[in-house]
Write a protein that holds these residues in place. Sequence first.
Motif, mmCIF file in Angstrom:
data_model
loop_
_atom_site.group_PDB
_atom_site.id
_atom_site.type_symbol
_atom_site.label_atom_id
_atom_site.label_comp_id
_atom_site.label_asym_id
_atom_site.label_seq_id
_atom_site.Cartn_x
_atom_site.Cartn_y
_atom_site.Cartn_z
ATOM 1 N N GLY A 167 0.799 -1.216 0.000
ATOM 2 C CA GLY A 167 0.000 0.000 0.000
ATOM 3 C C GLY A 167 0.829 1.262 0.000
ATOM 4 N N SER A 168 2.107 1.163 0.273
ATOM 5 C CA SER A 168 2.949 2.362 0.275
ATOM 6 C C SER A 168 3.249 2.778 -1.163
ATOM 7 C CB SER A 168 4.262 2.077 1.006
ATOM 8 O OG SER A 168 5.028 1.136 0.286
ATOM 9 N N VAL A 169 3.720 3.985 -1.294
ATOM 10 C CA VAL A 169 4.158 4.492 -2.589
ATOM 11 C C VAL A 169 5.652 4.723 -2.491
ATOM 12 C CG1 VAL A 169 4.023 6.436 -4.188
ATOM 13 C CG2 VAL A 169 1.931 5.510 -3.153
ATOM 14 N N ARG A 170 6.398 3.998 -3.340
ATOM 15 C CA ARG A 170 7.855 4.034 -3.228
ATOM 16 C C ARG A 170 8.456 4.376 -4.593
ATOM 17 N NH1 ARG A 170 11.658 -0.695 -0.568
ATOM 18 N NH2 ARG A 170 13.621 0.420 -0.799
ATOM 19 N N PRO A 171 8.643 5.648 -4.853
ATOM 20 C CA PRO A 171 9.118 6.041 -6.176
ATOM 21 C C PRO A 171 10.496 5.476 -6.469
ATOM 22 C CG PRO A 171 9.176 7.891 -4.644
ATOM 23 C CD PRO A 171 8.448 6.790 -3.954
ATOM 24 N N GLY A 172 10.657 4.965 -7.697
ATOM 25 C CA GLY A 172 11.952 4.475 -8.144
ATOM 26 C C GLY A 172 12.271 3.066 -7.710
#
Lengths: 260, 54, 552
Positions: free
Chosen positions: A96-101
């Motif tokens: 559910g987290s947003v982890r760019p890259g």
Amino acid sequence: MTQALDPGRSLPTRRGFVAAASLGILGLYGVWAALGASGKSGKDESDGHAGHGGEPETASSSGGHGGHGASVGGPSTDDFRRLTEDFSKRWKQQDGSVRPGYVPEPVRSEPDPHAGHDMHAQPVQPQASHAGHAGHDPHAGHDMQAMQALAPNAHAGHEVAPLGNADGGNEVYLMAYQWGFEPSWLKLEAGKTYRFRMMAVDASHGASIQMGSGSLITRLRQGVLTEREITFTDKGSHLLYCTVFCGAFHDRMTARIDVV
Amino acid sequence: MSQDVFLLGLISAVWAALALAYALVPMLNMPGSALIWGSGAGLFLGLALWVRRG
Amino acid sequence: MTPNTHSSLSLSLAALAPGDRRLIRSLFIAALAALALGLLLGLWVALARAGWARPDLPETGYRLLTLHGVAVFFDWLTLAQAGLLLVLAAQERKAPLSLAWMGWAGLVVMLVAFVLHLLGTLGGNPLLYDGSPELVADARQGALLFYLGYGALALGLVLLALPGLATLVKARKAGSGSWTALGFGAFAWAGLLLVSAIALANTFLPAILWAVGLGGMPADHATLWHLLFHNMHYLPLLGTMLAWYLLLPELTGARSIFGSGFSKLVFCLYLVFVPPTSLYHMFLEPGLDPMVLVLGSLLSLFIGVPTIAAFLVVMTSLEAHGRARGARGGLGWLKSLDWSQTATHALAAAVINLALGGVLAFVLIQEKLAGLLSDTFFVPGYFHFMTLGVVTLSLLTVAERIAPALGGRGGSVAWARYLPWLITLGLFLFGVAGVVAGSQGMPRRVLDASYEGLAPTSWILLSWIIGIGALLMALGLGLMVARIGAAYLGFGPKALATEQPQAVPEELALKQGAWGASLAVALLLTLITAATWGAFALMRSLPVIAIGGAGH
């Protein structure tokens, strides 16, 4: 002048002495200079949090443009909603987290089952810590509206500049709304410089990050794109919170940033 | 000109200069400030004239 | 028994028409009522933050916070300053006031403003004192009453300032063709009151027009509010300096040994430096040119020049006077003051609070620290030292001293001398805990800073200390307001006749090595330097590097 030379006056009772002593406060500028805080800001350490001596990996942010509070040259609030939606979708992780890259974990391609709902009323795991929001919000319509804008294809047909795919996940889109942030759970890498692109879409908000013994305070004006280049140097979990009064549930407007 | 009138005039003059700066210097770009301090400059000029007339 | 027969101030007030005295008395009674209400609401808010009080609805808490700010910052300060202005005008004129009817009209308009603010705050969407239009975009009519309250306040300021201005002009004409330092300061200060009215109209007229559907949403409201607020919070600081100039001869016999021309220049410089310093309120605003940030910090230093000069004039004169009367040793001049008077204790506490607030103020004006401290509890932690510890204590002291001459009571009671110190103790707890919490990022203008367990645990403890500080402040201030209010309403012990202390010959005072105030300023500058260094050290210790903040 005659008074200044009057031998009948003690030094502290002379006007010239009082004037000189009063001007002493201007010497504080010298203290600022000694602390490295007197130069022109904006290009290398505009808010003073850049005090570690390390240069950021990416180019510094642009200077101010236009009038204060004016949205000049940035995306509209609707466009920013869509940009944020794209950003969240692209980098959303299984937890559910947003982890760019972050590449190893595949990006979910199916629509978010919670899209279109008040994120706090339907918390997924990361928002569980914010479960207290559920049931508090009499203005769920605001959230609904905001989240509808975030829902996949909610604005299909609009021409919005897509996120650069070659950014390597250096850009972070953060949208502040009554009363929450999107994404509400970010995972970022320690030592990597991120360009935060932030906007308050319905009213002015804050997007401040608690860092233990201090905080990084950011003020967002409605419809004004605000950019900061932020590098977290240590791992840890940080509270993201609103520091500009934005209505009845202002003090429940939080998100989470995990630095991994 | 008495010191009283001179000092009131000085306030007016400095505020007028600041109002101009707020209005004309692109970097500042604060029309609200220009309006307030420009009005204040006019007000203090009026007060100085009132005092001078007695 | 005739109260204060020999006091210069009492004689000046005795020379007023009876209606003039009733006007000043009414202004202070209304002011004290506003302060009493404001302090109760402020206490409630502090207790709510500490978790010791909780509103049924979150809106209620913010409404009470707004009323606290409006009642104290706008109603109490405006009414009390209006009263002080008329007292200063009376002191200069020593004859009845001019345009006194305007003062009565101003008082009525101020009461109307209060009612409008009350109705506007309790109805509609919750607004803070700045009345941000974007928070009521879908219910603008609900905010109309709140905005009209500020409109009425602007009108009230004009009506309350004009009698003072007119009386002072007459006094100058009737006198030697020039004012005393106090007369000039009062006139310039009244001018700033009128400018504040302009700032109020500038900020809220567009909001009023928008609320009634005659204009678009004010896009620049936040900036205009900063300007208004800037003006309104420097206004009472100048008033405080004038109050000190007024009270010191009454209490000690000491007068400025630097000449009236020098004092006039200091008052003038204060006004000259107020406008350019307003930039620091906007340091966190997106879109500011980087050079504006640098300029804003630099220019903000200049407001310290007349402030320190006024402090040195007052305190050096006081010390020189005391030494000329035979005080010996480093602190003998302080010991020689009349510590049986509540006013002496109140003004001494005000000086200490000014130093504490001053140290913190010069940390806040540094633009690079804005990203650490602005919008946090550091700000109320600092400004309560100034608004309560300096301004309110000084204005209350004026109110207390003139009560007998206005037909009230005002006899001395021993326990009242401890109240300024109780307030200062509360302020110290409130301020220090607030500053520490603010340095950690604890925001102002929230009712629950625990963030449902996500905030640092230290914020809870610090909120408790803030709550305890607020309790002590409220207790001390409440008793002080009750005692002075009772005196105005004719209750309490009668005032005894007091002799105004005689001034010593100026030539003798000028010879004294009165270094105390200069050393105090040197200490203050050292503390400011240390606090600034500490804030930078904290900022640089954070595990983050951040650049920018620019808006597009």
